[in-house]
Design a protein around this motif. Structure first.
Motif, PDB file in Angstrom:
ATOM      1  N   UNK A  60      34.432 -25.141  13.584  1.00 56.32           N
ATOM      2  CA  UNK A  60      35.392 -24.955  12.542  1.00 56.32           C
ATOM      3  C   UNK A  60      35.224 -23.383  12.427  1.00 56.32           C
ATOM      4  N   UNK A  61      36.551 -22.815  12.447  1.00 64.29           N
ATOM      5  CA  UNK A  61      36.866 -21.482  11.932  1.00 64.29           C
ATOM      6  C   UNK A  61      36.587 -20.479  13.019  1.00 64.29           C
ATOM      7  N   UNK A  62      36.184 -20.883  14.405  1.00 69.48           N
ATOM      8  CA  UNK A  62      36.363 -20.397  15.700  1.00 69.48           C
ATOM      9  C   UNK A  62      37.695 -20.528  16.430  1.00 69.48           C
ATOM     10  N   UNK A  63      37.710 -19.692  17.458  1.00 71.84           N
ATOM     11  CA  UNK A  63      39.098 -19.635  18.372  1.00 71.84           C
ATOM     12  C   UNK A  63      38.647 -20.197  19.825  1.00 71.84           C
ATOM     13  N   UNK A  64      37.325 -20.089  20.222  1.00 75.12           N
ATOM     14  CA  UNK A  64      37.182 -20.298  21.680  1.00 75.12           C
ATOM     15  C   UNK A  64      36.326 -21.514  21.653  1.00 75.12           C
ATOM     16  N   UNK A 112      27.641 -29.638  13.438  1.00 74.10           N
ATOM     17  CA  UNK A 112      28.380 -30.448  14.737  1.00 74.10           C
ATOM     18  C   UNK A 112      29.999 -30.511  14.526  1.00 74.10           C
ATOM     19  N   UNK A 113      30.365 -30.342  13.165  1.00 73.03           N
ATOM     20  CA  UNK A 113      31.679 -30.427  12.907  1.00 73.03           C
ATOM     21  C   UNK A 113      32.637 -29.332  13.570  1.00 73.03           C
ATOM     22  N   UNK A 114      33.760 -30.054  14.058  1.00 69.17           N
ATOM     23  CA  UNK A 114      34.420 -28.996  15.038  1.00 69.17           C
ATOM     24  C   UNK A 114      35.681 -29.865  15.837  1.00 69.17           C
ATOM     25  N   UNK A 115      36.191 -29.227  16.957  1.00 77.95           N
ATOM     26  CA  UNK A 115      36.908 -29.844  17.827  1.00 77.95           C
ATOM     27  C   UNK A 115      36.024 -30.027  19.080  1.00 77.95           C
ATOM     28  N   UNK A 116      36.228 -31.265  19.651  1.00 76.37           N
ATOM     29  CA  UNK A 116      35.489 -31.355  20.882  1.00 76.37           C
ATOM     30  C   UNK A 116      36.514 -31.726  22.179  1.00 76.37           C
TER      31      UNK A 116
END
Length: 200
Positions: A60-64, A112-116
């Motif tokens: 979360x908060x990153x682009x790559x 681990x929150x974010x996009x997979x």
């Protein structure tokens, strides 16, 4: 009749396996294990194929996205230090023709929150050539302190109905296949009898 039905039970499962593309759950509980679901069903089961499955992660908060996991025919590799010892393959085993590419995350943390991103690199072995297909699916994961009991109950109920529907459709397909096979063999037998009668 019973012999024909027994033959159908042996032949059909190879060409008509049940496959339903169910979306992954998106809410994990900190400190527990979580299944990142990813299913990609082939449109034509009778066509042989193979697949490599890659998992990427974007915090979360990153682009790559970063490459965290790869599976290729009984060989799984964790590719990022943050997931070392925590990712476990939970997809198709024992065959190169992968349709379920799910993985377990053990000891989930808030980081681990974010996009997979789950990606299937599939090769279809057609009679005259090979075809290459790439299919990607995203899972937006949120990590919480406690599970929502109402949401868990609803998801369990939905999964139960999906499974029942898939099994019913598969059984109908098996019955139709067996009926056609038996009818075709009966017609062929009658044709042979008629041919023998004419020859006499």
């Amino acid at each position: 009749m019973s012999n024909y039905l027994f033959q159908c039970r042996i032949v059909v499962p190879q060409g008509q396996t049940g496959c339903a593309e169910v979306d992954s759950m998106t809410e994990a509980v900190a400190g527990e294990s979580f299944l990142l679901g990813c299913i990609s069903c082939k449109k034509r089961e009778e066509v042989p194929g193979s697949a490599i499955v890659d998992w990427h992660y974007k915090a979360t908060g990153t682009e790559e996205f970063v490459h965290i996991f790869q599976y290729e025919y009984n060989n799984s590799t964790i590719l990022h230090d943050n997931f070392e010892g925590r990712l476990e393959w939970h997809g198709t085993m024992g065959t190169k023709d992968v349709q379920t590419g799910s993985v377990f995350i053990h000891n989930v943390t808030y980081n681990d929150t974010g996009t997979y991103l789950c990606t299937f690199h599939r090769t279809l072995y057609l009679p005259l050539d090979e075809a290459y297909v790439v299919i990607s699916k995203e899972v937006e994961l949120t990590v919480v302190e406690k599970a929502n009991p109402e949401l868990t109950a609803v998801i369990s109920e939905i999964m139960m109905y999906v499974l029942i529907t898939v099994l019913q459709l598969w059984m109908i397909g098996v019955l139709i296949y067996c009926y056609r096979k038996i009818s075709a063999e009966n017609e062929a037998r009658e044709a042979r009898k008629a041919a023998r009668s004419q020859s006499k």
